[in-house]
Design a protein around this motif. Structure first.
Motif, PDB file in Angstrom:
ATOM      1  N   TYR A  85      44.434  47.098  30.149  1.00  0.00           N
ATOM      2  CA  TYR A  85      43.459  46.021  30.330  1.00  0.00           C
ATOM      3  C   TYR A  85      42.358  46.056  31.653  1.00  0.00           C
ATOM      4  O   TYR A  85      41.194  45.450  31.377  1.00  0.00           O
ATOM      5  N   SER A  86      42.533  46.767  32.375  1.00  0.00           N
ATOM      6  CA  SER A  86      41.600  46.797  33.448  1.00  0.00           C
ATOM      7  C   SER A  86      40.523  47.906  32.882  1.00  0.00           C
ATOM      8  O   SER A  86      39.331  47.424  33.146  1.00  0.00           O
ATOM      9  N   LYS A 138      38.833  45.244  39.075  1.00  0.00           N
ATOM     10  CA  LYS A 138      39.062  45.844  40.410  1.00  0.00           C
ATOM     11  C   LYS A 138      40.268  45.898  40.924  1.00  0.00           C
ATOM     12  O   LYS A 138      40.774  46.905  41.482  1.00  0.00           O
ATOM     13  N   ALA A 139      40.957  44.712  40.747  1.00  0.00           N
ATOM     14  CA  ALA A 139      42.209  44.596  41.233  1.00  0.00           C
ATOM     15  C   ALA A 139      43.235  45.212  40.206  1.00  0.00           C
ATOM     16  O   ALA A 139      44.274  45.633  40.808  1.00  0.00           O
ATOM     17  N   GLY A 140      42.845  45.372  39.033  1.00  0.00           N
ATOM     18  CA  GLY A 140      43.913  45.780  38.192  1.00  0.00           C
ATOM     19  C   GLY A 140      44.343  47.292  38.394  1.00  0.00           C
ATOM     20  O   GLY A 140      45.561  47.796  38.262  1.00  0.00           O
ATOM     21  N   LEU A 146      43.528  40.807  30.652  1.00  0.00           N
ATOM     22  CA  LEU A 146      44.312  41.252  32.006  1.00  0.00           C
ATOM     23  C   LEU A 146      44.729  40.034  32.822  1.00  0.00           C
ATOM     24  O   LEU A 146      45.525  40.009  33.475  1.00  0.00           O
ATOM     25  N   LYS A 147      43.948  38.745  32.729  1.00  0.00           N
ATOM     26  CA  LYS A 147      44.495  37.618  33.468  1.00  0.00           C
ATOM     27  C   LYS A 147      45.748  37.368  33.132  1.00  0.00           C
ATOM     28  O   LYS A 147      46.562  37.078  33.856  1.00  0.00           O
ATOM     29  N   ILE A 205      49.062  50.917  40.792  1.00  0.00           N
ATOM     30  CA  ILE A 205      49.686  51.714  41.901  1.00  0.00           C
ATOM     31  C   ILE A 205      50.890  50.600  42.401  1.00  0.00           C
ATOM     32  O   ILE A 205      52.002  51.130  42.734  1.00  0.00           O
ATOM     33  N   ILE A 206      50.685  49.529  42.666  1.00  0.00           N
ATOM     34  CA  ILE A 206      51.525  48.525  43.148  1.00  0.00           C
ATOM     35  C   ILE A 206      52.739  48.587  42.229  1.00  0.00           C
ATOM     36  O   ILE A 206      54.052  48.613  42.456  1.00  0.00           O
TER      37      ILE A 206
END
Length: 124
Positions: free
Chosen positions: A119-120, A71-73, A3-4, A78-79
């Motif tokens: 990956y999230s 959590k941000a993934g 994810l990073k 959506i973004i």
């Protein structure tokens, strides 16, 4: 891949798009069937500032969130899909003609949304 790395690649793609808008805005707009005017040029400058701010946050999120990055993934799923939705809306309403640039751009955003989602979930 993790994810990073997806966040870093997303940052790189965004930075490339930002640089293209700074260096060749007329060429980018032409792909969407638009013409660069003084008003659009001014608006693009404001958009670049907003997008660059988001890119800084995107770059920093892995360091800030660490193991909580998934959590941000999901927010980035959506973004990443927002421009796809906007492209569909513009073509459906006739505001812009369908173009190769829109299809390619939408494809890239869909791939990013899929990567953020996959990956999230994988690291959650």
């Amino acid at each position: 891949m993790n994810l990073k790395l997806v966040f870093r690649i997303y940052f790189g793609f965004g930075a490339l798009m930002t640089m293209m808008m700074l260096v060749a805005p007329a060429a980018m707009l032409e792909g969407y069937g638009m013409t660069l005017t003084d008003e659009i040029k001014l608006f693009i400058q404001f958009m670049i500032v907003a997008y660059a701010s988001m890119l800084i946050v995107t770059w920093m999120l892995p360091a800030w969130l660490g193991d909580d990055l998934p959590k941000a993934g999901f927010a980035y799923v959506i973004i990443a899909l927002l421009p796809v939705t906007m492209n569909i809306y513009h073509v459906a309403t006739g505001a812009l003609p369908a173009s190769t640039a829109q299809f390619v751009e939408s494809g890239v955003w869909i791939v990013f949304a899929g990567l953020f989602y996959f990956y999230s979930k994988k690291t959650a």
